[in-house]
Design an enzyme around this catalytic site. Structure first.
Site, PDB file in Angstrom:
ATOM      1  N   CYS A 247      -1.164   5.889   9.073  1.00 17.96           N
ATOM      2  CA  CYS A 247      -1.530   4.625   8.436  1.00 17.96           C
ATOM      3  C   CYS A 247      -2.651   4.919   7.456  1.00 17.96           C
ATOM      4  O   CYS A 247      -2.611   5.910   6.737  1.00 17.96           O
ATOM      5  CB  CYS A 247      -1.944   3.596   9.485  1.00 17.96           C
ATOM      6  SG  CYS A 247      -3.328   4.126  10.532  1.00 17.96           S
TER       7      CYS A 247
ATOM      8  N   ARG B  77       0.841  -1.202   0.000  1.00 17.37           N
ATOM      9  CA  ARG B  77       0.000   0.000   0.000  1.00 17.37           C
ATOM     10  C   ARG B  77       0.877   1.253   0.000  1.00 17.37           C
ATOM     11  O   ARG B  77       0.575   2.233  -0.680  1.00 17.37           O
ATOM     12  CB  ARG B  77      -0.949  -0.004   1.206  1.00 17.37           C
ATOM     13  CG  ARG B  77      -1.991  -1.107   1.151  1.00 17.37           C
ATOM     14  CD  ARG B  77      -2.943  -1.047   2.330  1.00 17.37           C
ATOM     15  NE  ARG B  77      -3.808   0.123   2.268  1.00 17.37           N
ATOM     16  CZ  ARG B  77      -4.553   0.561   3.284  1.00 17.37           C
ATOM     17  NH1 ARG B  77      -4.502  -0.082   4.455  1.00 17.37           N
ATOM     18  NH2 ARG B  77      -5.304   1.613   3.149  1.00 17.37           N
TER      19      ARG B  77
END
Length: 283
Positions: free
Chosen positions: A238, A180
């Site tokens: 995050c 990611r």
């Protein structure tokens, strides 16, 4: 004070003169925008069995506001957060231990919020519920009302501009999975990639196969390779400010204070004017 507590240590503390308030924050992230899978029901899991005396806390409703422009898990309304904590029996003079189903992300979010709002004694059960070898119960407790009044600012908090600046002046760690960060996949947010200058530091690398944190010395060594040492200004983010709280917890175990960008990638990527870096390099 250590930010985590082992199951044997917790069992001993529960029989002590000032036993901790227990918060059950079981939660799981649905990792696909189009999976169609039903969301995890933490309250049902709690009802099936929890640590004796533990009170269930709903991450989506009590540890975050509704998703929107500030991200998928923005900060909760502090008045509502305080009410929820007092209802759970949290007082400023009573220790708190938080646990979840073992991943540690949700428990770390509760730990971070309580610490950020001034509670002096909060720890996470290392390894979560699977580490507990004592009895469980299904009865829902009715704890005495606590007196905790949240006062924000006890630990570091970043907004988008602050995160961008810290990526240039200090160390900004991206706690998501490496793919990611690199922008190879993005199952949840509008676009893949990372904040320019941020370093990839998946939070799963901070724990062993059982979900327990690595020893402090190993965590210190890991973060040192990323430039995050005591005395360095460190920030974490995050996808939505949950797994990054787990990274902040790992940093705390290593003795390294860190600020949390709560909006994280879900806020950053929602604004097309913000720059996005892809690939393995920070820039």
């Amino acid at each position: 004070m250590n930010a985590i507590i082992s199951a044997p240590e917790l069992a001993s503390a529960l029989t002590g003169e000032n036993p901790p308030v227990l918060l059950d924050v079981r939660w799981q992230l649905t990792m696909s925008k189009a999976s169609g899978e039903p969301p995890f029901d933490g309250r049902a899991a709690y009802g099936a069995g929890h640590l004796p005396g533990a009170v269930y806390v709903d991450l989506d409703r009590e540890l975050a506001s509704a998703p929107g422009a500030r991200g998928r898990h923005p900060l909760p309304d502090l008045a509502e957060f305080g009410t929820a904590m007092r209802r759970a029996g949290v007082s400023s003079g009573t220790p708190v231990v938080v646990y979840d189903g073992g991943q540690g992300w949700a428990a770390a979010r509760a730990w971070w919020l309580l610490r950020w709002t001034g509670h002096p004694d909060v720890r996470v059960l290392d390894g979560g519920l699977p580490a507990w070898e004592g009895p469980l119960e299904t009865a829902v407790p009715s704890p005495a009302e606590g007196d905790f009044e949240p006062v924000p600012g006890a630990t570091g908090l970043l907004d988008a501009d602050g995160a961008a600046a810290l990526a240039r002046s200090g160390v900004l760690l991206d706690a998501r999975a490496g793919e990611r960060y690199r922008g190879e996949v993005e199952p949840i947010d509008p676009v893949g990639g990372h904040i320019p200058g941020a370093l990839s530091a998946p939070t799963n690398d901070n724990v062993d196969a059982d979900g327990r944190f690595l020893p402090a010395a190993e965590l210190q060594a890991r973060f040192k390779t990323l430039g995050a040492t005591e005395g360095t200004e460190v920030g974490v983010y995050c996808g939505s400010g949950v797994s990054a709280a787990h990274e902040a917890l790992a940093l705390a175990v290593a003795g390294i204070p860190a600020a949390l960008y709560v909006g994280s990638w879900s806020e950053w990527s929602s604004d097309a004017s913000r720059p996005v870096a892809v690939g393995p390099d920070p820039q």
